[in-house]
Write a protein that holds these residues in place. Structure first.
Motif, PDB file in Angstrom:
ATOM      1  N   SER A  53      28.975  23.633 -13.856  1.00  0.00           N
ATOM      2  CA  SER A  53      28.767  24.923 -14.529  1.00  0.00           C
ATOM      3  C   SER A  53      28.619  24.796 -16.041  1.00  0.00           C
ATOM      4  O   SER A  53      27.892  25.578 -16.668  1.00  0.00           O
ATOM      5  N   ASP A  54      29.283  23.820 -16.656  1.00  0.00           N
ATOM      6  CA  ASP A  54      29.154  23.655 -18.104  1.00  0.00           C
ATOM      7  C   ASP A  54      27.717  23.333 -18.491  1.00  0.00           C
ATOM      8  O   ASP A  54      27.187  23.850 -19.486  1.00  0.00           O
ATOM      9  N   LEU A  98      21.618  25.589 -19.425  1.00  0.00           N
ATOM     10  CA  LEU A  98      20.256  25.668 -18.895  1.00  0.00           C
ATOM     11  C   LEU A  98      19.842  27.100 -18.571  1.00  0.00           C
ATOM     12  O   LEU A  98      18.678  27.460 -18.704  1.00  0.00           O
ATOM     13  N   TYR A  99      20.789  27.906 -18.134  1.00  0.00           N
ATOM     14  CA  TYR A  99      20.484  29.285 -17.752  1.00  0.00           C
ATOM     15  C   TYR A  99      20.445  30.232 -18.949  1.00  0.00           C
ATOM     16  O   TYR A  99      19.893  31.325 -18.849  1.00  0.00           O
ATOM     17  N   ALA A 136      23.727  35.059 -13.469  1.00  0.00           N
ATOM     18  CA  ALA A 136      24.706  35.998 -14.029  1.00  0.00           C
ATOM     19  C   ALA A 136      26.126  35.481 -13.848  1.00  0.00           C
ATOM     20  O   ALA A 136      26.992  35.688 -14.713  1.00  0.00           O
ATOM     21  N   TRP A 137      26.367  34.793 -12.756  1.00  0.00           N
ATOM     22  CA  TRP A 137      27.695  34.220 -12.492  1.00  0.00           C
ATOM     23  C   TRP A 137      27.985  33.051 -13.435  1.00  0.00           C
ATOM     24  O   TRP A 137      29.045  32.998 -14.076  1.00  0.00           O
ATOM     25  N   LEU A 138      27.038  32.137 -13.576  1.00  0.00           N
ATOM     26  CA  LEU A 138      27.297  30.916 -14.325  1.00  0.00           C
ATOM     27  C   LEU A 138      27.327  31.101 -15.837  1.00  0.00           C
ATOM     28  O   LEU A 138      27.934  30.297 -16.540  1.00  0.00           O
ATOM     29  N   ILE A 146      33.851  32.363 -18.542  1.00  0.00           N
ATOM     30  CA  ILE A 146      34.558  31.531 -17.567  1.00  0.00           C
ATOM     31  C   ILE A 146      34.090  31.958 -16.183  1.00  0.00           C
ATOM     32  O   ILE A 146      34.543  32.982 -15.655  1.00  0.00           O
ATOM     33  N   PRO A 147      33.159  31.223 -15.580  1.00  0.00           N
ATOM     34  CA  PRO A 147      32.652  31.612 -14.259  1.00  0.00           C
ATOM     35  C   PRO A 147      33.773  31.726 -13.228  1.00  0.00           C
ATOM     36  O   PRO A 147      34.710  30.922 -13.229  1.00  0.00           O
ATOM     37  N   GLU A 148      33.680  32.747 -12.405  1.00  0.00           N
ATOM     38  CA  GLU A 148      34.692  32.972 -11.371  1.00  0.00           C
ATOM     39  C   GLU A 148      34.761  31.775 -10.435  1.00  0.00           C
ATOM     40  O   GLU A 148      33.735  31.161 -10.112  1.00  0.00           O
TER      41      GLU A 148
END
Length: 259
Positions: free
Chosen positions: A164-165, A170-171, A225-227, A231-233
């Motif tokens: 995720s980091d 990238l996103y 939207a999540w990533l 702090i992603p869930e």
């Protein structure tokens, strides 16, 4: 560094036997220019040539291969350092602002090493994207689920969460210049095709092509939207929510009341 470690190995191997490049090449039925490339670290022999080298000089093939693998390991580690440095720079710079000189200096490397790893910043980005994609494809291949959204929820999302980091960078915004999202759409359009063969049996007001595009884009948007959250869930709680979101319409999400 390229294959300069192996180049030194070949150079010393030849010198111990008191052979010129030409004489060494003749015993292997290759050109002396090829030997020169090996010793400069710009090329390595084919497996067939390595076997000839082993037979001609009575050296264990495993020992020669081990030397190459050691050099290849160092090269991969070097590429990974540059990739991590590149991602770190993307948190403060737009992709268009970055230069190879800045990337290499930030990685603590000499500029003359750069062509041995990457020829452009886009090659660095591709290296990162392909690495993530390979992990995703491996997870999909080992999934026991049949439903495509469950495959995403329980096989793909855990891989993305672990990285995720990197993915947050990238996103986010234009940091990857749209290259990451374009890459995803290309990869997962083909994957989605396998699960939409029965679309013709469903009466909906859009074409199969439009539906596929919509599903891919909306799925990528949910994951994005999540990533990109600070702090992603955690995956344990987000995967079920992801499945719930796939069952909702846009009207359901905004709780729009038409009355």
């Amino acid at each position: 560094m390229g294959f300069s470690g192996f180049g030194n190995y070949i150079f010393n191997f030849r010198k111990v036997r008191q052979l010129s490049q030409r004489a060494f090449a003749e015993r292997l039925y290759i050109s002396h220019q090829t030997v020169s490339k090996w010793e400069k670290g710009t090329a390595i022999p084919s497996l067939e040539t390595l076997m000839s080298l082993s037979d001609e000089f009575n050296v264990a093939l495993a020992d020669i291969v081990a030397e190459i693998e050691h050099v290849a390991f160092i090269k991969t580690a070097q590429k990974d350092v540059i990739a991590r440095t590149f991602l770190s720079l993307l948190t403060t710079h737009n992709l268009d602002e970055l230069t190879l000189q800045l990337i290499w200096q930030s990685a603590g490397m000499a500029l003359n090493d750069q062509s041995q790893c990457y020829n452009s910043k886009y090659e660095i980005l591709d290296y990162i994207m392909i690495g993530i994609d390979e992990e995703v494809k491996l997870a999909i291949a080992h999934s026991d689920h049949i439903d495509p959204f469950k495959i995403l929820a329980y096989a793909v999302l855990p891989v993305l969460y672990e990285r995720s980091d990197e993915l947050k960078i990238l996103y986010s915004g234009n940091y990857a210049n749209g290259r990451w999202l374009s890459f995803l759409e290309k990869e997962y359009h083909d994957w989605a095709e396998d699960y939409m063969n029965n679309y013709a049996n469903v009466i909906l007001p859009v074409s199969q092509s439009f539906a596929k595009d919509l599903v891919v884009k909306m799925t990528i948007a949910v994951i994005s939207a999540w990533l990109v959250q600070p702090i992603p869930e955690k995956i344990e709680t987000f995967s079920p929510k992801f499945l719930s979101l796939t069952k909702l319409s846009m009207r359901d999400i905004v709780a729009f009341d038409s009355n």
